[in-house]
Design a protein around this motif. Structure first.
Motif, PDB file in Angstrom:
ATOM      1  N   ALA A 188      16.113  10.648  -0.716  1.00 56.25           N
ATOM      2  CA  ALA A 188      17.099  10.181   0.255  1.00 56.25           C
ATOM      3  C   ALA A 188      16.466   9.996   1.634  1.00 56.25           C
ATOM      4  N   LYS A 189      15.608  10.940   2.046  1.00 57.18           N
ATOM      5  CA  LYS A 189      14.960  10.807   3.348  1.00 57.18           C
ATOM      6  C   LYS A 189      13.914   9.696   3.329  1.00 57.18           C
ATOM      7  N   LEU A 190      13.229   9.527   2.207  1.00 56.70           N
ATOM      8  CA  LEU A 190      12.268   8.436   2.074  1.00 56.70           C
ATOM      9  C   LEU A 190      12.986   7.094   2.237  1.00 56.70           C
ATOM     10  N   TYR A 191      14.136   6.965   1.578  1.00 61.10           N
ATOM     11  CA  TYR A 191      14.935   5.743   1.702  1.00 61.10           C
ATOM     12  C   TYR A 191      15.332   5.477   3.156  1.00 61.10           C
ATOM     13  N   ASP A 192      15.643   6.523   3.871  1.00 61.22           N
ATOM     14  CA  ASP A 192      16.183   6.373   5.226  1.00 61.22           C
ATOM     15  C   ASP A 192      15.115   6.055   6.267  1.00 61.22           C
ATOM     16  N   LYS A 193      13.892   6.575   6.096  1.00 61.49           N
ATOM     17  CA  LYS A 193      12.916   6.528   7.183  1.00 61.49           C
ATOM     18  C   LYS A 193      11.734   5.576   6.967  1.00 61.49           C
ATOM     19  N   ALA A 194      11.387   5.252   5.724  1.00 62.95           N
ATOM     20  CA  ALA A 194      10.119   4.562   5.464  1.00 62.95           C
ATOM     21  C   ALA A 194      10.122   3.104   5.920  1.00 62.95           C
ATOM     22  N   ASP A 195       8.984   2.707   6.510  1.00 63.51           N
ATOM     23  CA  ASP A 195       8.704   1.300   6.813  1.00 63.51           C
ATOM     24  C   ASP A 195       7.811   0.683   5.738  1.00 63.51           C
ATOM     25  N   ILE A 196       7.018   1.530   5.108  1.00 60.43           N
ATOM     26  CA  ILE A 196       6.055   1.102   4.085  1.00 60.43           C
ATOM     27  C   ILE A 196       6.179   2.055   2.909  1.00 60.43           C
ATOM     28  N   LEU A 197       6.188   1.510   1.689  1.00 55.82           N
ATOM     29  CA  LEU A 197       6.232   2.335   0.490  1.00 55.82           C
ATOM     30  C   LEU A 197       4.938   2.146  -0.286  1.00 55.82           C
ATOM     31  N   SER A 198       4.276   3.267  -0.610  1.00 57.73           N
ATOM     32  CA  SER A 198       3.038   3.224  -1.397  1.00 57.73           C
ATOM     33  C   SER A 198       3.215   4.048  -2.664  1.00 57.73           C
ATOM     34  N   LEU A 199       2.850   3.457  -3.801  1.00 53.47           N
ATOM     35  CA  LEU A 199       3.087   4.077  -5.101  1.00 53.47           C
ATOM     36  C   LEU A 199       1.815   4.719  -5.644  1.00 53.47           C
ATOM     37  N   HIS A 200       1.926   5.987  -6.067  1.00 54.61           N
ATOM     38  CA  HIS A 200       0.777   6.727  -6.595  1.00 54.61           C
ATOM     39  C   HIS A 200       1.220   7.610  -7.761  1.00 54.61           C
ATOM     40  N   VAL A 201       1.952   7.014  -8.706  1.00 56.70           N
ATOM     41  CA  VAL A 201       2.445   7.757  -9.860  1.00 56.70           C
ATOM     42  C   VAL A 201       1.823   7.202 -11.140  1.00 56.70           C
ATOM     43  N   PRO A 202       1.707   8.030 -12.175  1.00 58.18           N
ATOM     44  CA  PRO A 202       1.179   7.545 -13.453  1.00 58.18           C
ATOM     45  C   PRO A 202       2.216   6.687 -14.172  1.00 58.18           C
ATOM     46  N   LEU A 203       1.741   5.898 -15.125  1.00 58.38           N
ATOM     47  CA  LEU A 203       2.656   5.130 -15.960  1.00 58.38           C
ATOM     48  C   LEU A 203       3.051   5.958 -17.174  1.00 58.38           C
ATOM     49  N   ASN A 204       4.359   6.164 -17.325  1.00 59.02           N
ATOM     50  CA  ASN A 204       4.899   6.807 -18.519  1.00 59.02           C
ATOM     51  C   ASN A 204       6.310   6.265 -18.724  1.00 59.02           C
ATOM     52  N   GLU A 205       7.015   6.796 -19.687  1.00 57.65           N
ATOM     53  CA  GLU A 205       8.348   6.265 -19.975  1.00 57.65           C
ATOM     54  C   GLU A 205       9.316   6.497 -18.825  1.00 57.65           C
ATOM     55  N   GLU A 206       9.064   7.504 -18.020  1.00 60.32           N
ATOM     56  CA  GLU A 206       9.924   7.793 -16.878  1.00 60.32           C
ATOM     57  C   GLU A 206       9.692   6.810 -15.730  1.00 60.32           C
ATOM     58  N   THR A 207       8.458   6.384 -15.544  1.00 63.92           N
ATOM     59  CA  THR A 207       8.141   5.527 -14.393  1.00 63.92           C
ATOM     60  C   THR A 207       8.088   4.043 -14.729  1.00 63.92           C
ATOM     61  N   ARG A 208       8.088   3.682 -16.002  1.00 62.60           N
ATOM     62  CA  ARG A 208       8.033   2.268 -16.376  1.00 62.60           C
ATOM     63  C   ARG A 208       9.259   1.535 -15.815  1.00 62.60           C
ATOM     64  N   ALA A 209       9.008   0.496 -14.998  1.00 64.18           N
ATOM     65  CA  ALA A 209      10.064  -0.304 -14.363  1.00 64.18           C
ATOM     66  C   ALA A 209      10.978   0.536 -13.460  1.00 64.18           C
ATOM     67  N   TRP A 210      10.476   1.670 -12.998  1.00 65.91           N
ATOM     68  CA  TRP A 210      11.277   2.556 -12.136  1.00 65.91           C
ATOM     69  C   TRP A 210      11.523   1.935 -10.765  1.00 65.91           C
ATOM     70  N   ILE A 211      10.468   1.344 -10.179  1.00 61.87           N
ATOM     71  CA  ILE A 211      10.597   0.787  -8.832  1.00 61.87           C
ATOM     72  C   ILE A 211      11.096  -0.654  -8.974  1.00 61.87           C
ATOM     73  N   ASP A 212      12.374  -0.778  -9.261  1.00 65.67           N
ATOM     74  CA  ASP A 212      12.974  -2.085  -9.494  1.00 65.67           C
ATOM     75  C   ASP A 212      13.824  -2.507  -8.295  1.00 65.67           C
ATOM     76  N   LYS A 213      14.549  -3.577  -8.452  1.00 65.63           N
ATOM     77  CA  LYS A 213      15.373  -4.090  -7.345  1.00 65.63           C
ATOM     78  C   LYS A 213      16.380  -3.046  -6.876  1.00 65.63           C
ATOM     79  N   GLU A 214      17.031  -2.392  -7.820  1.00 67.71           N
ATOM     80  CA  GLU A 214      18.033  -1.391  -7.464  1.00 67.71           C
ATOM     81  C   GLU A 214      17.411  -0.253  -6.651  1.00 67.71           C
ATOM     82  N   PHE A 215      16.215   0.168  -7.040  1.00 65.41           N
ATOM     83  CA  PHE A 215      15.534   1.251  -6.329  1.00 65.41           C
ATOM     84  C   PHE A 215      15.219   0.834  -4.890  1.00 65.41           C
ATOM     85  N   ILE A 216      14.625  -0.334  -4.714  1.00 63.62           N
ATOM     86  CA  ILE A 216      14.199  -0.777  -3.386  1.00 63.62           C
ATOM     87  C   ILE A 216      15.394  -1.046  -2.468  1.00 63.62           C
TER      88      ILE A 216
END
Length: 316
Positions: A188-216
């Motif tokens: 929630a705080k990341l959503y509120d404050k960030a100007d730049i988003l950088s991704l550093h997570v592994p690919l697995n079933e939980e993260t596949r297509a996680w950062i989608d339109k709804e997320f952003i």
């Protein structure tokens, strides 16, 4: 009895020497076919891979003597981790080997994106001298939101400290890592404050297509996006819509959700044609972490872990 390891992907030439120094017999077969691999894997205690070989149930069932699988790199998305571990096989990887290379590359992509370096370079080569059209943004007045605080995320944060920007980090599986330089935050705080988003997570079933339109769309501000993790985390279709709406102001991508261009569907090819036409995106071909130094260092880290694994086993 001497352990036998089969190497089935291209690796730095030092790998066989390092394994020999650890008392392991190495067979280097980077061009082996899948049927050949299935036929001979029962003869080995160890298997070393990079990104080409799928370690699935079929392979594991054929590998009746396998004790160790080594991944020359960080990600484990080519390995059926749950099934491998159910067979008592140790999985070793080497994120320490290329974390510094990845962090430096991520910084290069980020600075190139914010300062229009690729666009400006192309324009000057075409006799266009447009200073105002290439005015950049400074990192020092930005808030960087990072998802994932493993080896790669931590190395990237270390480089960011020199730029005096605010750093927020969200990691679902880590707690208590906040310092005066790094703020441990909720999504929630990341959503509120960030100007730049950088991704550093592994690919697995939980993260596949996680950062989608709804997320952003949860972000309060329009943001810049940096992905040096895995392309499948961020669907191209959604990214195009976010770029069209202006919710994503620019992107720096070392990875794509489809990296084998010769296997694209017509729809996927058209999406990439659209993506590649955008001037507010910086691309590189999945080379973050892929330097001359890291190529060798990954071997050193991986063989060190293999040696430690057997040392502990022998002592026990």
């Amino acid at each position: 009895m001497q352990k036998r390891f089969l190497i089935v992907d291209d690796m730095h030439q030092s790998i066989c020497v390092l394994l020999a120094e650890a008392g392991i017999e190495a067979h280097y077969e980077p061009h082996i076919s899948r049927p050949e691999l299935l036929k001979i894997i029962k003869n080995y205690e160890g298997l070393l891979i990079r990104s080409k070989t799928d370690v699935d149930r079929e392979l594991i069932d054929a590998a009746t003597n396998l004790e160790v699988i080594g991944r020359a790199g960080a990600g484990l998305d080519k390995i059926d981790v749950q099934y491998v571990e159910s067979k008592g096989i140790e999985i070793l990887n080497a994120p320490e080997g290329n974390r510094d290379a990845l962090a430096e590359h991520a910084m290069g992509l980020l600075l190139s994106m914010l300062n229009n370096i690729v666009k400006a370079d192309a324009e000057v080569r075409n006799w266009i001298w447009d200073r105002e059209g290439n005015r950049g943004d400074e990192l020092s007045d930005k808030t960087i939101g990072i998802i994932g605080y493993g080896y790669m995320g931590q190395a990237f944060v270390q480089r960011l400290r020199a730029f005096d920007c605010r750093v927020l980090v969200y990691d679902k599986y880590k707690k208590g890592f906040g310092t005066k330089n790094v703020e441990e935050v909720s999504l929630a705080k990341l959503y509120d404050k960030a100007d730049i988003l950088s991704l550093h997570v592994p690919l697995n079933e939980e993260t596949r297509a996680w950062i989608d339109k709804e997320f952003i769309m949860n972000f309060r501000k329009d943001i810049y996006l940096l992905n040096t993790a895995r392309g499948e985390i961020l669907p191209t279709k959604d990214l195009l819509e976010l770029l069209d709406s202006g919710k994503v102001k620019g992107a720096a991508l070392d990875v794509l959700d489809k990296e084998k261009f010769d296997k694209l569907t017509e729809e996927e090819r058209n999406q990439f044609i659209d993506l590649f036409s955008r001037k507010n995106i910086v691309f590189s071909p999945h080379v973050g972490g892929w330097t001359f130094a890291s190529y060798k260092r990954i071997n050193e880290v991986l063989v060190g872990k293999i040696a430690s694994h057997y040392h502990i086993e022998k002592e026990g």
